[in-house]
Structure formats: C-alpha cells, structure tokens
Design a protein around this motif. Sequence first.
Motif, PDB file in Angstrom:
ATOM      1  N   ALA A  21     -61.067 -54.555  31.173  1.00  0.00           N
ATOM      2  CA  ALA A  21     -62.087 -55.590  30.976  1.00  0.00           C
ATOM      3  C   ALA A  21     -63.366 -55.272  31.740  1.00  0.00           C
ATOM      4  N   GLY A  22     -63.670 -53.991  31.875  1.00  0.00           N
ATOM      5  CA  GLY A  22     -64.905 -53.600  32.545  1.00  0.00           C
ATOM      6  C   GLY A  22     -64.898 -53.815  34.040  1.00  0.00           C
ATOM      7  N   MET A  23     -63.723 -53.955  34.646  1.00  0.00           N
ATOM      8  CA  MET A  23     -63.635 -54.196  36.083  1.00  0.00           C
ATOM      9  C   MET A  23     -63.332 -52.899  36.831  1.00  0.00           C
ATOM     10  N   LEU A  24     -63.830 -52.834  38.045  1.00  0.00           N
ATOM     11  CA  LEU A  24     -63.509 -51.749  38.964  1.00  0.00           C
ATOM     12  C   LEU A  24     -62.990 -52.386  40.242  1.00  0.00           C
ATOM     13  N   ARG A  25     -62.265 -51.607  41.039  1.00  0.00           N
ATOM     14  CA  ARG A  25     -61.623 -52.142  42.245  1.00  0.00           C
ATOM     15  C   ARG A  25     -61.963 -51.280  43.453  1.00  0.00           C
ATOM     16  N   HIS A  26     -62.179 -51.968  44.574  1.00  0.00           N
ATOM     17  CA  HIS A  26     -62.383 -51.300  45.860  1.00  0.00           C
ATOM     18  C   HIS A  26     -61.279 -51.745  46.809  1.00  0.00           C
ATOM     19  N   TYR A  27     -60.570 -50.778  47.384  1.00  0.00           N
ATOM     20  CA  TYR A  27     -59.553 -51.053  48.398  1.00  0.00           C
ATOM     21  C   TYR A  27     -60.154 -50.783  49.764  1.00  0.00           C
ATOM     22  N   THR A  28     -59.740 -51.567  50.764  1.00  0.00           N
ATOM     23  CA  THR A  28     -60.281 -51.391  52.100  1.00  0.00           C
ATOM     24  C   THR A  28     -59.307 -51.911  53.153  1.00  0.00           C
ATOM     25  N   SER A  29     -59.626 -51.615  54.396  1.00  0.00           N
ATOM     26  CA  SER A  29     -58.844 -52.076  55.543  1.00  0.00           C
ATOM     27  C   SER A  29     -59.292 -53.494  55.923  1.00  0.00           C
ATOM     28  N   THR A  30     -58.594 -54.084  56.881  1.00  0.00           N
ATOM     29  CA  THR A  30     -58.973 -55.401  57.383  1.00  0.00           C
ATOM     30  C   THR A  30     -60.377 -55.345  57.997  1.00  0.00           C
ATOM     31  N   GLU A  31     -60.675 -54.258  58.706  1.00  0.00           N
ATOM     32  CA  GLU A  31     -62.007 -54.114  59.315  1.00  0.00           C
ATOM     33  C   GLU A  31     -63.082 -53.946  58.241  1.00  0.00           C
ATOM     34  N   GLY A  32     -62.775 -53.149  57.229  1.00  0.00           N
ATOM     35  CA  GLY A  32     -63.726 -52.955  56.136  1.00  0.00           C
ATOM     36  C   GLY A  32     -63.978 -54.246  55.377  1.00  0.00           C
ATOM     37  N   LYS A  33     -62.925 -55.018  55.149  1.00  0.00           N
ATOM     38  CA  LYS A  33     -63.044 -56.313  54.476  1.00  0.00           C
ATOM     39  C   LYS A  33     -63.971 -57.220  55.268  1.00  0.00           C
ATOM     40  N   ALA A  34     -63.790 -57.268  56.591  1.00  0.00           N
ATOM     41  CA  ALA A  34     -64.635 -58.123  57.435  1.00  0.00           C
ATOM     42  C   ALA A  34     -66.109 -57.707  57.343  1.00  0.00           C
ATOM     43  N   ALA A  35     -66.366 -56.405  57.339  1.00  0.00           N
ATOM     44  CA  ALA A  35     -67.749 -55.915  57.242  1.00  0.00           C
ATOM     45  C   ALA A  35     -68.366 -56.280  55.886  1.00  0.00           C
ATOM     46  N   ILE A  36     -67.575 -56.170  54.812  1.00  0.00           N
ATOM     47  CA  ILE A  36     -68.072 -56.515  53.477  1.00  0.00           C
ATOM     48  C   ILE A  36     -68.305 -58.023  53.387  1.00  0.00           C
ATOM     49  N   GLU A  37     -67.392 -58.802  53.957  1.00  0.00           N
ATOM     50  CA  GLU A  37     -67.565 -60.259  53.954  1.00  0.00           C
ATOM     51  C   GLU A  37     -68.839 -60.659  54.702  1.00  0.00           C
ATOM     52  N   GLU A  38     -69.104 -59.990  55.813  1.00  0.00           N
ATOM     53  CA  GLU A  38     -70.295 -60.303  56.606  1.00  0.00           C
ATOM     54  C   GLU A  38     -71.580 -59.929  55.874  1.00  0.00           C
ATOM     55  N   SER A  39     -71.592 -58.764  55.228  1.00  0.00           N
ATOM     56  CA  SER A  39     -72.809 -58.296  54.563  1.00  0.00           C
ATOM     57  C   SER A  39     -72.974 -58.854  53.151  1.00  0.00           C
ATOM     58  N   GLY A  40     -71.842 -59.106  52.477  1.00  0.00           N
ATOM     59  CA  GLY A  40     -71.893 -59.543  51.087  1.00  0.00           C
ATOM     60  C   GLY A  40     -72.131 -58.405  50.105  1.00  0.00           C
ATOM     61  N   PHE A  41     -71.971 -57.162  50.580  1.00  0.00           N
ATOM     62  CA  PHE A  41     -72.234 -55.995  49.739  1.00  0.00           C
ATOM     63  C   PHE A  41     -71.163 -54.929  49.886  1.00  0.00           C
ATOM     64  N   LEU A  42     -70.930 -54.199  48.795  1.00  0.00           N
ATOM     65  CA  LEU A  42     -70.268 -52.906  48.870  1.00  0.00           C
ATOM     66  C   LEU A  42     -71.406 -51.932  49.118  1.00  0.00           C
ATOM     67  N   ARG A  43     -71.319 -51.183  50.159  1.00  0.00           N
ATOM     68  CA  ARG A  43     -72.404 -50.275  50.539  1.00  0.00           C
ATOM     69  C   ARG A  43     -72.455 -49.032  49.653  1.00  0.00           C
ATOM     70  N   GLU A  44     -73.617 -48.402  49.648  1.00  0.00           N
ATOM     71  CA  GLU A  44     -73.801 -47.139  48.925  1.00  0.00           C
ATOM     72  C   GLU A  44     -72.713 -46.156  49.351  1.00  0.00           C
ATOM     73  N   ASN A  45     -72.198 -45.405  48.404  1.00  0.00           N
ATOM     74  CA  ASN A  45     -71.138 -44.401  48.589  1.00  0.00           C
ATOM     75  C   ASN A  45     -69.738 -44.992  48.740  1.00  0.00           C
ATOM     76  N   THR A  46     -69.580 -46.290  48.464  1.00  0.00           N
ATOM     77  CA  THR A  46     -68.263 -46.923  48.466  1.00  0.00           C
ATOM     78  C   THR A  46     -67.470 -46.409  47.272  1.00  0.00           C
ATOM     79  N   TYR A  47     -66.194 -46.131  47.479  1.00  0.00           N
ATOM     80  CA  TYR A  47     -65.324 -45.665  46.402  1.00  0.00           C
ATOM     81  C   TYR A  47     -64.784 -46.838  45.586  1.00  0.00           C
ATOM     82  N   LEU A  48     -64.735 -46.645  44.280  1.00  0.00           N
ATOM     83  CA  LEU A  48     -64.171 -47.617  43.347  1.00  0.00           C
ATOM     84  C   LEU A  48     -63.151 -46.915  42.465  1.00  0.00           C
TER      85      LEU A  48
END
Length: 123
Positions: A21-48
């Motif tokens: 359905a046109g979706m992609l997924r990013h897996y991350t650690s608890t620390e990575g999740k917290a950083a994404i939650e704080e910024s509201g972004f998947l940063r450049e060069n993030t793997y999907l």
Amino acid sequence: MLIVAPEALAVDAATAGETEAGMLRHYTSTEGKAAIEESGFLRENTYLTNPGDIPLGSTKAEVEDILEIKPGRGEHYIDIPNPGEDYLKIPENGPNTSGGAFQRQTTQDIPVNPSDFKTTEPK
C-alpha cells in the motif's frame, strides 16, 4: 519457545522491493525512537525497508538479522507513506540486503507522526 525455520525468514525474490500500500518502514532502537519523537523527523540517510519483507510476527532479533542492523535497532518501527523516489536513494551496499530485503535511504529529512511508532512484538 517458538523456533522459526530459516526458510521462513527468507525473502521472496519475486516480491522483494514491492511496498505494501505504498508504505515503507523504519526500524530503530529505543534511543533512536526517542530522538525521532523529539525531532518529528526521520533524518537524511535514514534506512527504510518494505514492511512485506519482514515476516509477520518476527522478533526484534529476527528483524535485525533480516535487515543486517545492529542489535537493539529492531526494537521499534514506524510505517510511513512512500515519499517517492525524489526522497529516496539506493544505499552504497545496494538496493537489497544480502538476504534480499528491500532497503533505501532518505535523501532529506522526512516528517513523521511520532504516535505512529510501534514496538516489535516478542514471541
């Protein structure tokens, strides 16, 4: 204890890279999740990856094996709409992992809704 046969973790080469359905997924650690939650972004060069390349019910260790990511980085995931090829690039190590799972990297920051994060279910 549930034991998964190696062939159950294999990616079907005929469907590898097709996105559900046109979706992609990013897996991350608890620390990575917290950083994404704080910024509201998947940063450049993030793997999907393609969610369909990860068998339903996979543990975080199985996800880490399939995607060849460091231990702990299969703990959480977020699904996002495929932003299109202008926002994605093929990683230096190729379009698929050695096991055949689809992989791309973002070419710029992509906004996400942090409440969409899910935790990989343990078996």
